[in-house]
Write a protein that holds these residues in place. Structure first.
Motif, PDB file in Angstrom:
ATOM      1  N   MET A  74       0.838  -1.172   0.000  1.00 15.91           N
ATOM      2  CA  MET A  74       0.000   0.000   0.000  1.00 15.91           C
ATOM      3  C   MET A  74       0.884   1.236   0.000  1.00 15.91           C
ATOM      4  SD  MET A  74      -2.468   1.421   2.902  1.00 15.91           S
ATOM      5  CE  MET A  74      -4.068   0.918   2.875  1.00 15.91           C
ATOM      6  N   THR A  75       0.589   2.171  -0.856  1.00 23.62           N
ATOM      7  CA  THR A  75       1.392   3.385  -0.958  1.00 23.62           C
ATOM      8  C   THR A  75       0.554   4.610  -0.576  1.00 23.62           C
ATOM      9  OG1 THR A  75       2.961   4.533  -2.358  1.00 23.62           O
ATOM     10  CG2 THR A  75       0.934   3.842  -3.403  1.00 23.62           C
ATOM     11  N   PHE A  76       1.230   5.637  -0.160  1.00 19.10           N
ATOM     12  CA  PHE A  76       0.570   6.883   0.249  1.00 19.10           C
ATOM     13  C   PHE A  76       1.209   8.018  -0.523  1.00 19.10           C
ATOM     14  CE2 PHE A  76       0.381   3.883   3.704  1.00 19.10           C
ATOM     15  CZ  PHE A  76      -0.965   3.894   4.024  1.00 19.10           C
ATOM     16  N   LEU A  77       0.531   8.498  -1.550  1.00 17.54           N
ATOM     17  CA  LEU A  77       1.066   9.562  -2.382  1.00 17.54           C
ATOM     18  C   LEU A  77       0.489  10.898  -1.924  1.00 17.54           C
ATOM     19  CD1 LEU A  77       0.859   7.837  -5.865  1.00 17.54           C
ATOM     20  CD2 LEU A  77       2.757   7.856  -4.240  1.00 17.54           C
ATOM     21  N   SER A  78       1.366  11.758  -1.519  1.00 21.17           N
ATOM     22  CA  SER A  78       0.961  13.069  -1.025  1.00 21.17           C
ATOM     23  C   SER A  78       0.492  13.949  -2.182  1.00 21.17           C
ATOM     24  CB  SER A  78       2.148  13.744  -0.333  1.00 21.17           C
ATOM     25  OG  SER A  78       1.818  15.061   0.033  1.00 21.17           O
ATOM     26  N   THR A  79      -0.498  14.770  -1.913  1.00 17.70           N
ATOM     27  CA  THR A  79      -0.978  15.725  -2.915  1.00 17.70           C
ATOM     28  C   THR A  79      -0.743  17.169  -2.482  1.00 17.70           C
ATOM     29  OG1 THR A  79      -3.195  15.684  -1.952  1.00 17.70           O
ATOM     30  CG2 THR A  79      -2.760  14.151  -3.769  1.00 17.70           C
ATOM     31  N   ARG A  80      -0.182  17.368  -1.296  1.00 21.11           N
ATOM     32  CA  ARG A  80       0.090  18.731  -0.813  1.00 21.11           C
ATOM     33  C   ARG A  80       1.228  19.340  -1.616  1.00 21.11           C
ATOM     34  NH1 ARG A  80      -0.379  16.435   4.919  1.00 21.11           N
ATOM     35  NH2 ARG A  80      -2.520  16.963   5.428  1.00 21.11           N
ATOM     36  N   THR A  81       1.091  20.615  -1.935  1.00 21.71           N
ATOM     37  CA  THR A  81       2.127  21.262  -2.738  1.00 21.71           C
ATOM     38  C   THR A  81       2.575  22.597  -2.144  1.00 21.71           C
ATOM     39  OG1 THR A  81       0.466  22.292  -4.140  1.00 21.71           O
ATOM     40  CG2 THR A  81       1.389  20.203  -4.911  1.00 21.71           C
ATOM     41  N   TRP A  82       2.351  22.850  -0.899  1.00 16.34           N
ATOM     42  CA  TRP A  82       2.719  24.147  -0.298  1.00 16.34           C
ATOM     43  C   TRP A  82       3.809  24.024   0.753  1.00 16.34           C
ATOM     44  CZ3 TRP A  82       1.808  22.975   4.620  1.00 16.34           C
ATOM     45  CH2 TRP A  82       0.787  22.066   4.891  1.00 16.34           C
ATOM     46  N   GLN A  83       4.513  22.902   0.808  1.00 16.43           N
ATOM     47  CA  GLN A  83       5.521  22.709   1.837  1.00 16.43           C
ATOM     48  C   GLN A  83       6.665  23.709   1.736  1.00 16.43           C
ATOM     49  OE1 GLN A  83       4.163  20.137   0.117  1.00 16.43           O
ATOM     50  NE2 GLN A  83       4.087  18.306   1.353  1.00 16.43           N
ATOM     51  N   PHE A  84       7.078  24.063   0.512  1.00 12.05           N
ATOM     52  CA  PHE A  84       8.159  25.034   0.401  1.00 12.05           C
ATOM     53  C   PHE A  84       7.752  26.357   1.034  1.00 12.05           C
ATOM     54  CE2 PHE A  84      10.342  28.606  -1.422  1.00 12.05           C
ATOM     55  CZ  PHE A  84      11.662  28.247  -1.203  1.00 12.05           C
ATOM     56  N   THR A  85       6.560  26.821   0.722  1.00 16.40           N
ATOM     57  CA  THR A  85       6.083  28.084   1.282  1.00 16.40           C
ATOM     58  C   THR A  85       6.074  28.016   2.807  1.00 16.40           C
ATOM     59  OG1 THR A  85       4.750  28.500  -0.693  1.00 16.40           O
ATOM     60  CG2 THR A  85       4.132  29.685   1.319  1.00 16.40           C
ATOM     61  N   TYR A  86       5.618  26.904   3.357  1.00 23.99           N
ATOM     62  CA  TYR A  86       5.585  26.732   4.813  1.00 23.99           C
ATOM     63  C   TYR A  86       6.994  26.864   5.404  1.00 23.99           C
ATOM     64  CZ  TYR A  86       5.244  24.521   9.355  1.00 23.99           C
ATOM     65  OH  TYR A  86       5.343  24.270  10.698  1.00 23.99           O
ATOM     66  N   PHE A  87       7.949  26.089   4.856  1.00 21.37           N
ATOM     67  CA  PHE A  87       9.296  26.101   5.423  1.00 21.37           C
ATOM     68  C   PHE A  87      10.024  27.406   5.157  1.00 21.37           C
ATOM     69  CE2 PHE A  87       8.789  21.395   5.458  1.00 21.37           C
ATOM     70  CZ  PHE A  87       8.942  21.233   6.829  1.00 21.37           C
ATOM     71  N   ALA A  88       9.851  27.992   3.984  1.00 14.73           N
ATOM     72  CA  ALA A  88      10.494  29.278   3.696  1.00 14.73           C
ATOM     73  C   ALA A  88      10.012  30.345   4.675  1.00 14.73           C
ATOM     74  CB  ALA A  88      10.201  29.705   2.260  1.00 14.73           C
ATOM     75  N   ARG A  89       8.741  30.326   4.978  1.00 17.29           N
ATOM     76  CA  ARG A  89       8.194  31.277   5.955  1.00 17.29           C
ATOM     77  C   ARG A  89       8.762  30.996   7.348  1.00 17.29           C
ATOM     78  NH1 ARG A  89       2.278  31.670   5.221  1.00 17.29           N
ATOM     79  NH2 ARG A  89       2.937  33.141   3.647  1.00 17.29           N
TER      80      ARG A  89
END
Length: 151
Positions: free
Chosen positions: A1-16
């Motif tokens: 079973m695989t879990f593919l993430s669909t979130r695409t805002w992680q860079f913005t979160y960490f840069a902030r």
């Protein structure tokens, strides 16, 4: 079973969180990076060739590898009760010669025990460059973000 993430805002979160928006020319390790969605964030300034992803989900890594073949994708067969229940308990991180300017881990330690988290944080800190930065979110059960009473 695989879990593919669909979130695409992680860079913005960490840069902030880190107060740094230009990561060009920086070496980045995305611990638990799944398919590398941090690269898909419209604000991302990460050079794919300087991006490394370590994850416990082989299928997610393969999808990331197809999308960003110039990036570095490492399978980590460590036990994780939710994402890799057949993995090896307390397995050390893969040997990596590279050292990193940024190590990020989004929503990783919520899926580990406190003992595993402390072990992994210690290992990951050893992969930082001398002036490198490590960022990960966590929930402090004693933190009260809202007042008890609104006036």
């Amino acid at each position: 079973m695989t879990f593919l993430s669909t979130r695409t805002w992680q860079f913005t979160y960490f840069a902030r969180q880190l107060g740094e928006w230009s990561w060009r020319g920086k070496d980045v390790l995305d611990f638990g990076g799944n398919i590398g969605n941090i690269l898909r964030d419209p604000n991302s300034t990460i050079d794919p060739g300087r991006y490394w992803c370590i994850d416990v989900d082989e299928q997610a890594l393969e999808k990331g590898r197809r999308a960003y073949p110039e990036a570095h994708w490492l399978f980590y067969d460590r036990y994780c009760f939710f994402f890799n229940s057949r993995g090896v308990p307390r397995l050390k991180l893969p040997e990596i010669e590279q050292r990193f300017d940024y190590i990020v881990a989004y929503s990783v330690f919520t899926n580990t025990t406190v003992t595993d988290m402390l072990d992994l944080v210690g290992q990951l800190q050893g992969l930082l460059k001398p002036d490198g930065r490590f960022a990960f979110p966590f929930i402090d059960p004693r933190h009260r973000p809202w007042p008890e009473r609104f006036d």
